[in-house]
Design a protein around this motif. Structure first.
Motif, PDB file in Angstrom:
ATOM      1  N   GLY A 145       0.807  -1.221   0.000  1.00 19.87           N
ATOM      2  CA  GLY A 145       0.000   0.000   0.000  1.00 19.87           C
ATOM      3  C   GLY A 145       0.835   1.263   0.000  1.00 19.87           C
ATOM      4  N   VAL A 146       1.651   1.449   1.033  1.00 21.06           N
ATOM      5  CA  VAL A 146       2.492   2.634   1.115  1.00 21.06           C
ATOM      6  C   VAL A 146       3.531   2.626  -0.003  1.00 21.06           C
ATOM      7  CG1 VAL A 146       4.240   3.801   2.510  1.00 21.06           C
ATOM      8  CG2 VAL A 146       2.167   2.948   3.587  1.00 21.06           C
ATOM      9  N   THR A 147       4.055   1.446  -0.308  1.00 28.09           N
ATOM     10  CA  THR A 147       5.048   1.333  -1.376  1.00 28.09           C
ATOM     11  C   THR A 147       4.480   1.815  -2.710  1.00 28.09           C
ATOM     12  OG1 THR A 147       5.881  -0.609  -0.216  1.00 28.09           O
ATOM     13  CG2 THR A 147       6.752  -0.203  -2.407  1.00 28.09           C
ATOM     14  N   SER A 148       3.186   1.610  -2.939  1.00 29.08           N
ATOM     15  CA  SER A 148       2.560   2.086  -4.176  1.00 29.08           C
ATOM     16  C   SER A 148       2.595   3.608  -4.255  1.00 29.08           C
ATOM     17  CB  SER A 148       1.112   1.584  -4.258  1.00 29.08           C
ATOM     18  OG  SER A 148       1.058   0.173  -4.348  1.00 29.08           O
ATOM     19  N   PHE A 149       2.339   4.268  -3.112  1.00 31.53           N
ATOM     20  CA  PHE A 149       2.398   5.729  -3.109  1.00 31.53           C
ATOM     21  C   PHE A 149       3.828   6.207  -3.300  1.00 31.53           C
ATOM     22  CE2 PHE A 149       2.852   9.829  -0.926  1.00 31.53           C
ATOM     23  CZ  PHE A 149       1.901  10.566  -1.610  1.00 31.53           C
ATOM     24  N   LEU A 150       4.777   5.545  -2.634  1.00 30.91           N
ATOM     25  CA  LEU A 150       6.181   5.926  -2.788  1.00 30.91           C
ATOM     26  C   LEU A 150       6.639   5.727  -4.229  1.00 30.91           C
ATOM     27  CD1 LEU A 150       7.854   4.490   0.461  1.00 30.91           C
ATOM     28  CD2 LEU A 150       6.630   6.631   0.117  1.00 30.91           C
ATOM     29  N   TYR A 151       6.182   4.645  -4.843  1.00 32.02           N
ATOM     30  CA  TYR A 151       6.508   4.407  -6.257  1.00 32.02           C
ATOM     31  C   TYR A 151       5.987   5.560  -7.108  1.00 32.02           C
ATOM     32  CZ  TYR A 151       5.850   2.732 -11.018  1.00 32.02           C
ATOM     33  OH  TYR A 151       5.842   2.642 -12.390  1.00 32.02           O
ATOM     34  N   TYR A 152       4.744   5.972  -6.856  1.00 30.92           N
ATOM     35  CA  TYR A 152       4.129   7.051  -7.648  1.00 30.92           C
ATOM     36  C   TYR A 152       4.957   8.330  -7.554  1.00 30.92           C
ATOM     37  CZ  TYR A 152       0.731  10.616  -9.001  1.00 30.92           C
ATOM     38  OH  TYR A 152       0.103  11.688  -9.598  1.00 30.92           O
ATOM     39  N   VAL A 153       5.357   8.692  -6.338  1.00 28.64           N
ATOM     40  CA  VAL A 153       6.135   9.920  -6.161  1.00 28.64           C
ATOM     41  C   VAL A 153       7.525   9.774  -6.784  1.00 28.64           C
ATOM     42  CG1 VAL A 153       7.183  11.469  -4.461  1.00 28.64           C
ATOM     43  CG2 VAL A 153       4.879  10.571  -4.074  1.00 28.64           C
ATOM     44  N   CYS A 154       8.193   8.655  -6.501  1.00 28.69           N
ATOM     45  CA  CYS A 154       9.563   8.466  -6.989  1.00 28.69           C
ATOM     46  C   CYS A 154       9.621   8.260  -8.499  1.00 28.69           C
ATOM     47  CB  CYS A 154      10.207   7.267  -6.285  1.00 28.69           C
ATOM     48  SG  CYS A 154      10.479   7.495  -4.527  1.00 28.69           S
ATOM     49  N   ARG A 155       8.570   7.728  -9.081  1.00 27.74           N
ATOM     50  CA  ARG A 155       8.556   7.540 -10.532  1.00 27.74           C
ATOM     51  C   ARG A 155       8.696   8.863 -11.250  1.00 27.74           C
ATOM     52  NH1 ARG A 155      10.638   5.302 -13.649  1.00 27.74           N
ATOM     53  NH2 ARG A 155      10.014   3.242 -12.893  1.00 27.74           N
ATOM     54  N   PHE A 156       8.132   9.941 -10.680  1.00 34.93           N
ATOM     55  CA  PHE A 156       8.156  11.240 -11.355  1.00 34.93           C
ATOM     56  C   PHE A 156       9.097  12.248 -10.696  1.00 34.93           C
ATOM     57  CE2 PHE A 156       3.856   9.451 -12.051  1.00 34.93           C
ATOM     58  CZ  PHE A 156       3.948   9.249 -13.417  1.00 34.93           C
ATOM     59  N   ALA A 157       9.455  12.036  -9.426  1.00 33.67           N
ATOM     60  CA  ALA A 157      10.299  13.011  -8.732  1.00 33.67           C
ATOM     61  C   ALA A 157      11.742  12.545  -8.570  1.00 33.67           C
ATOM     62  CB  ALA A 157       9.714  13.335  -7.353  1.00 33.67           C
ATOM     63  N   GLY A 158      12.023  11.265  -8.796  1.00 34.63           N
ATOM     64  CA  GLY A 158      13.396  10.780  -8.684  1.00 34.63           C
ATOM     65  C   GLY A 158      13.501   9.533  -7.831  1.00 34.63           C
ATOM     66  N   HIS A 159      14.559   8.759  -8.056  1.00 33.70           N
ATOM     67  CA  HIS A 159      14.718   7.469  -7.400  1.00 33.70           C
ATOM     68  C   HIS A 159      15.587   7.515  -6.153  1.00 33.70           C
ATOM     69  CE1 HIS A 159      13.952   5.270 -11.486  1.00 33.70           C
ATOM     70  NE2 HIS A 159      12.937   6.008 -11.073  1.00 33.70           N
ATOM     71  N   SER A 160      16.075   8.659  -5.751  1.00 32.57           N
ATOM     72  CA  SER A 160      17.013   8.725  -4.636  1.00 32.57           C
ATOM     73  C   SER A 160      16.340   8.349  -3.324  1.00 32.57           C
ATOM     74  CB  SER A 160      17.610  10.132  -4.516  1.00 32.57           C
ATOM     75  OG  SER A 160      16.635  11.053  -4.062  1.00 32.57           O
ATOM     76  N   GLN A 161      17.159   7.937  -2.367  1.00 35.29           N
ATOM     77  CA  GLN A 161      16.638   7.589  -1.055  1.00 35.29           C
ATOM     78  C   GLN A 161      15.974   8.780  -0.383  1.00 35.29           C
ATOM     79  OE1 GLN A 161      19.693   5.736   1.322  1.00 35.29           O
ATOM     80  NE2 GLN A 161      20.281   4.303  -0.287  1.00 35.29           N
ATOM     81  N   SER A 162      16.485   9.974  -0.631  1.00 38.76           N
ATOM     82  CA  SER A 162      15.907  11.182  -0.043  1.00 38.76           C
ATOM     83  C   SER A 162      14.474  11.397  -0.519  1.00 38.76           C
ATOM     84  CB  SER A 162      16.764  12.396  -0.394  1.00 38.76           C
ATOM     85  OG  SER A 162      18.072  12.246   0.097  1.00 38.76           O
ATOM     86  N   ILE A 163      14.227  11.172  -1.809  1.00 42.05           N
ATOM     87  CA  ILE A 163      12.870  11.319  -2.347  1.00 42.05           C
ATOM     88  C   ILE A 163      11.945  10.274  -1.722  1.00 42.05           C
ATOM     89  CG2 ILE A 163      11.460  11.181  -4.427  1.00 42.05           C
ATOM     90  CD1 ILE A 163      13.105  13.684  -4.312  1.00 42.05           C
ATOM     91  N   MET A 164      12.453   9.062  -1.514  1.00 43.76           N
ATOM     92  CA  MET A 164      11.653   8.020  -0.859  1.00 43.76           C
ATOM     93  C   MET A 164      11.210   8.473   0.527  1.00 43.76           C
ATOM     94  SD  MET A 164      13.944   4.645  -1.731  1.00 43.76           S
ATOM     95  CE  MET A 164      14.427   4.211  -3.428  1.00 43.76           C
ATOM     96  N   LEU A 165      12.143   9.061   1.286  1.00 45.50           N
ATOM     97  CA  LEU A 165      11.830   9.507   2.639  1.00 45.50           C
ATOM     98  C   LEU A 165      10.844  10.675   2.634  1.00 45.50           C
ATOM     99  CD1 LEU A 165      15.401   9.325   4.223  1.00 45.50           C
ATOM    100  CD2 LEU A 165      13.460   7.833   4.720  1.00 45.50           C
TER     101      LEU A 165
END
Length: 617
Positions: A150-170
């Motif tokens: 569930g949460v991973t899906s939202f993180l994927y959505y954000v990181c797919r367009f904003a960047g793959h870095s660990q900082s973007i994940m956080l």
């Protein structure tokens, strides 16, 4: 060029979020406090279902485009109407926005260090971003494939367009956390009573004390479980007289909560039961329309949970996963003596006042009892706090019983016998317990003011000058304590960020880099990591998990020393030797047998006849 493109898509992502929020505000007229968490949760659920359907990227792209179209449409409508541009923020909104931005900027400067990021949460997100698909039974990188996404899906959505870095994940996870906190403030009806916001700010800051074991600078979801349930409490209370709207808002929140973690269904059930309680207390509860709405909301909220369960039963049939009782027969492994030992350790750990969960339970019990007595004796007010305390005690006891059952019947013996993860599990329910009391106290305080807002002119809004002085002192005290607690949390996370270069993930990253492969193709090479066993980093597989993440390779082993007689045989079973840390004994052996001056780096292992050759790459 790639960085510029990433920044552009990141900006478009922000506009897409804003478009959805403005659209929800315009069409549903929801309170601003509930809009961010409603939008984020809805997006997470949609992306999750897209992943179940095998269209993760397409679904995410459609979601972002629709949000952008909503933003453009509303902007053009505003321009066409010739309305003046006006932004209005209350003191609370400005304070919350500034505080949230400070923490989000701080998260942007952090990297992942917690063990479970690399054993699951971060590595599964990396695979989603690499493959644009949910994991399959062939995903060798992921050990625990039954953890919901569930949460991973939202993180994927954000990181797919904003960047793959660990900082973007956080930062992406931080958006969910702070949207839940913002929703909790929606329980306040009298917006001009700043004391209520100051008190809630104090309560929310205090909750961070029970999250110190994991903090917010990681991708673990244990803190999200209770604060999502608390957000549902706030929504239901605020719209208790509009059951239709309450169901609408709760639907995506509860739906996402069921797929945050396997235990998320428990927290979702608590929130939904609170919704059912208010529906049953309504005079028109027998209305067939309202009954149908509530039943439909309950069923729809469970769809993500059943969708994930269906995927596990079909696609992962026969695949053994963590805590699979039926599949592995773990309930037959533990003897009565072992169960007794687990029970004894569980009871002692649950009542140990040296632990944060036990301290929290005792302190908030005392505070709730004192506040209830004070309200009844001094204020002459009938507060509901004591009733909520009893209800939350029941929830607390049932949850602890559930944890005990997990250790006895589901968890592997080696983990159960040491109560692995106990403080984290317990902290989740204590956050819910403490947060529920804070929300109830805020509501009781709001009902206890001598005058309601609007009943009298502002200059007569208090019973007397003396009570106004108490009010102002209360604001100052609550604000001061809240700021102190937040500064403590901020300094703790800053300290962790500054010490990153001393951590094992940094040491491994310095050697391996962070590898991302086209189409998510895993690196099938066999790697042997060499380093010390400080803090049991090799024994407990921490080094190996971190290596798997950065190398994007499933075949990673670790070793802390070489046996001279077996060195050739050992190294011949691997393609690469990764030296994370050196020592004098290993340096001597590598020089003696392979004429290598040992240093941190990756050595390619080849065979020249009967001789093993190490080449630094």
């Amino acid at each position: 060029m790639l960085i510029v493109l990433q920044m552009l898509t990141g900006v478009l992502l922000v506009f897409s979020f804003v478009g959805y929020m403005l659209l929800i505000r315009k069409t549903l007229s929801l309170k601003w406090e509930f809009i961010p968490v409603f939008v984020f949760s809805s997006i997470a659920c949609i992306v999750f279902f897209s992943g179940l359907a095998g269209q993760l990227f397409i679904g995410s792209l459609v979601v972002m485009i629709v949000g952008l179209l909503a933003f453009v449409f509303l902007l053009l409508s505003w321009l066409r109407q010739g309305a003046s541009f006006r932004i209005s923020f209350s003191i609370f909104q400005i304070s919350f926005l500034i505080g949230s931005c400070i923490f989000l900027i701080m998260l942007f400067q952090n990297k992942l260090t917690h063990y479970d990021n690399f054993s699951h949460w971060a590595v599964v997100l990396k695979q989603l971003l690499s493959t644009d698909a949910f994991p399959t039974p062939e995903s060798n990188l992921i050990d625990y494939k039954n953890y919901p996404l569930g949460v991973t899906s939202f993180l994927y959505y954000v990181c797919r367009f904003a960047g793959h870095s660990q900082s973007i994940m956080l930062v992406a996870q931080g958006l969910l956390i702070f949207s839940c906190f913002y929703a909790m403030f929606g329980i306040v009806s009298e917006k001009r009573r700043f004391l209520l916001y100051a008190f809630l700010g104090l309560g929310c800051s205090a909750l961070s004390y029970f999250n110190l074991t994991i903090r917010i600078n990681n991708l673990l979801v244990d803190f999200l479980l209770p604060i999502y349930a608390l957000a549902i409490f706030a929504v239901v209370h605020q719209y208790r007289n509009d059951i239709k709207r309450a169901c609408l808002i709760v639907l995506p929140l509860a739906g996402l909560l069921t797929i945050i973690k396997s235990t998320g269904i428990i927290f979702a059930a608590i929130g939904l039961l609170y919704l059912a309680y208010h529906w049953l207390m309504r005079s028109d509860k027998r209305s067939w329309k309202n009954t149908l709405i509530v039943v439909a909301a309950f069923c729809a909220a469970l769809l993500p949970y059943f969708g994930w369960s269906w995927r596990m039963k079909t696609m992962f049939q026969g695949v053994e996963n963590k805590f699979d009782v039926a599949a592995s027969g773990l309930e037959l492994v533990k003897t009565s003596e072992q169960m007794s030992e687990i029970l004894s350790l569980f009871l002692s750990s649950s009542t140990d006042l040296a632990t944060r969960p036990a301290i929290g339970i005792v302190i908030f019990h005392l505070l709730a009892i004192i506040a209830s007595v004070f309200a009844a004796v001094v204020l002459k007010k009938k507060w509901n706090l004591w009733k909520v305390l009893i209800a939350l005690d029941v929830v607390l006891l049932l949850y602890y019983a559930g944890i005990l059952g997990l250790y006895i019947y589901s968890m592997p013996l080696d983990e159960a016998i040491r109560l692995a993860g106990f403080e984290r599990y317990a902290s989740s329910i204590v956050v819910l317990f403490a947060g529920g009391l804070v929300l109830c106290t805020a509501v009781d305080m709001e009902r206890s003011f001598h005058y309601r807002i609007g009943e009298v002119p502002d200059y007569r809004a208090f019973k007397s000058v003396k009570t106004k002085g108490y009010y102002q002192q209360g604001i100052m005290i609550c604000t001061a304590v809240a700021v102190t607690l937040l500064l403590s949390e901020y300094n703790g996370i800053v300290s962790i960020a500054k010490s990153y270069e001393t951590t094992l993930p940094y040491k491994i990253y310095s050697v391996t880099g962070d590898r991302w492969y086209k189409n998510g193709q895993e690196d099938d090479s066999r790697y042997l990591f060499y380093g010390s066993d400080a803090d049991q980093q090799v024994t407990n597989y921490y080094m190996q998990y971190v290596g798997k993440y950065f190398l994007y390779a499933p075949n990673v082993d670790g070793i802390v020393l070489f046996y001279e007689d077996n060195m050739d045989n050992l190294l011949s079973g691997y393609d690469y030797l990764v030296v994370v840390e050196t020592d004098s004994d290993a340096t001597r052996l590598l020089k003696k047998h392979y004429d290598v001056d040992m240093q941190e780096g990756i050595y390619k292992i080849t065979r020249s006849g009967e001789q093993i050759v190490l080449t630094l790459v």
